[in-house]
Design an enzyme around this catalytic site. Structure first.
Site, PDB file in Angstrom:
ATOM      1  N   ASP A 104      -9.452  -5.393  -4.512  1.00  0.00           N
ATOM      2  CA  ASP A 104      -8.889  -4.393  -3.604  1.00  0.00           C
ATOM      3  C   ASP A 104      -9.806  -3.175  -3.587  1.00  0.00           C
ATOM      4  OD1 ASP A 104      -7.317  -2.317  -2.421  1.00  0.00           O
ATOM      5  OD2 ASP A 104      -5.495  -3.394  -2.969  1.00  0.00           O
ATOM      6  N   HIS A 136      -7.365  -5.909  -0.245  1.00  0.00           N
ATOM      7  CA  HIS A 136      -6.192  -5.067  -0.031  1.00  0.00           C
ATOM      8  C   HIS A 136      -5.248  -5.696   0.994  1.00  0.00           C
ATOM      9  CE1 HIS A 136      -3.892  -1.399  -0.184  1.00  0.00           C
ATOM     10  NE2 HIS A 136      -4.013  -1.208   1.115  1.00  0.00           N
ATOM     11  N   SER A 191       0.826  -1.201   0.000  1.00  0.00           N
ATOM     12  CA  SER A 191       0.000   0.000   0.000  1.00  0.00           C
ATOM     13  C   SER A 191       0.870   1.264   0.000  1.00  0.00           C
ATOM     14  CB  SER A 191      -0.957  -0.046   1.192  1.00  0.00           C
ATOM     15  OG  SER A 191      -1.993   0.881   1.062  1.00  0.00           O
TER      16      SER A 191
END
Length: 325
Positions: A276, A305, A146
């Site tokens: 995601d 995610h 991320s």
């Protein structure tokens, strides 16, 4: 390097308790378990409790550094608003495989200084450079999830020669998240304004809503919700500073990593779940891999995610294959 240690000679009772506890755990472990009395008990006169480096602006960056110093190093970079603890499943796996594993708390996050300034990608990358210099890392593999994926891209594009062997971007924010004329498929700025407003209004509740819902896909029909995972996300988030978390929203959403990706020459694996809900797949991974000179895309059908936590058996195996290749 500033290491905070505690001498066991001054903590005899505590030492005896630790040794006894470790021996008891080893005795309960299965015969084929990696937990042994030798590993459970400390072998030196000191136990390292916490390790930090101090950056030029006085910020203390917390890090973990486990495993043989001569082994291949893997450096893990966490997402917003978490900490090095988010990599537990990966660090334990690769430690058991004989690797040296390192993870730090980004400034303003976890156990690092709760900074009010410097909460942007240039400084994040400079902090990573300071850490790799302090630890004298060579040919390390850098893995970022991320926001941490953006940090990896920004650092690797600027790293000193010989520091980096490979890179991995997992559910990562590059090339750029926010919608613009150059990035029409991005998320509107109002989405990130909403994040900021929710954080200021009630950070504790916001940090429950995110993991309970989209982060791990727990809002999907039939999802197997794990309360411990939600609580651990909240715990990590609340360890950090509100100001740093607020600033970091701009860093992960508005930073354009296009030039970073174009400059990276080391083999880079881009891993992304196509469900995601935090960093939408179509506007991230496929675009990022096209900008890389030596990139490989691996797409995970139906994964969220937070797939490093929900599906570590899949992610760890693929990471191992890439690192060994």
């Amino acid at each position: 390097m500033n290491e905070r240690t505690i001498s066991l000679t001054a903590q005899t009772t505590r030492r005896d308790g630790l040794l006894a506890g470790g021996a008891a755990l080893a005795a309960m472990a299965p015969a084929n378990s990696s937990l042994t009395a030798a590993k459970a008990a400390p072998s030196t006169k000191e136990i390292q409790i916490m390790s930090f480096i101090r950056t030029e602006d006085g910020t203390e960056i917390f890090y973990k550094d486990w495993g043989p110093r001569e082994a291949q190093s893997i450096v893990f970079h966490h997402g917003w608003p978490l900490s090095a603890d988010d990599w537990d499943a990966q660090m334990m796996f690769f430690l058991d495989k004989g690797y040296r594993v390192i993870a730090h708390d980004r400034r303003g996050h976890g156990r690092s200084t709760q900074t009010w300034s410097g909460n942007e990608m240039d400084t994040y990358a400079a902090d990573v450079a300071a850490l790799t210099d302090a630890l004298e890392l060579r040919d390390a593999v850098h893995v970022g999830h991320s926001t941490g994926g953006g940090e990896v891209a920004h650092y690797v594009a600027r790293a000193k020669s010989g520091r980096v062997a490979k890179a991995v971007l997992i559910g990562a924010v590059p090339p750029v998240m926010v919608k613009s004329d150059k990035n029409p498929g991005g998320l509107p700025i109002e989405v990130f304004d909403g994040f900021r407003a929710a954080l200021v209004a009630n950070r504790a509740q916001f940090f429950l809503d995110v993991p309970t819902g989209p982060f791990y896909g727990f809002n999907r029909p039939g999802a197997k919700v794990t309360q411990g995972v939600i609580d651990n996300w909240w715990r990590q988030g609340m360890m950090g500073g509100a100001k740093a978390h607020y600033d970091c929203i701009k860093a992960f959403s508005e930073t354009d990593f296009t030039e970073d990706l174009e400059r990276i020459t080391v083999p880079t694996l881009v891993m992304h779940g196509d469900d995601d809900q935090i960093v939408p797949y179509a506007d991230s991974a496929p675009l990022a891999v096209k900008l890389l000179k030596n990139g490989t895309l691996k797409t995970y059908e139906g994964l969220p995610h937070g797939m490093c936590t929900t599906h570590p058996e899949i992610i760890n195996a693929d990471l191992l294959d890439f690192i060994r290749d």
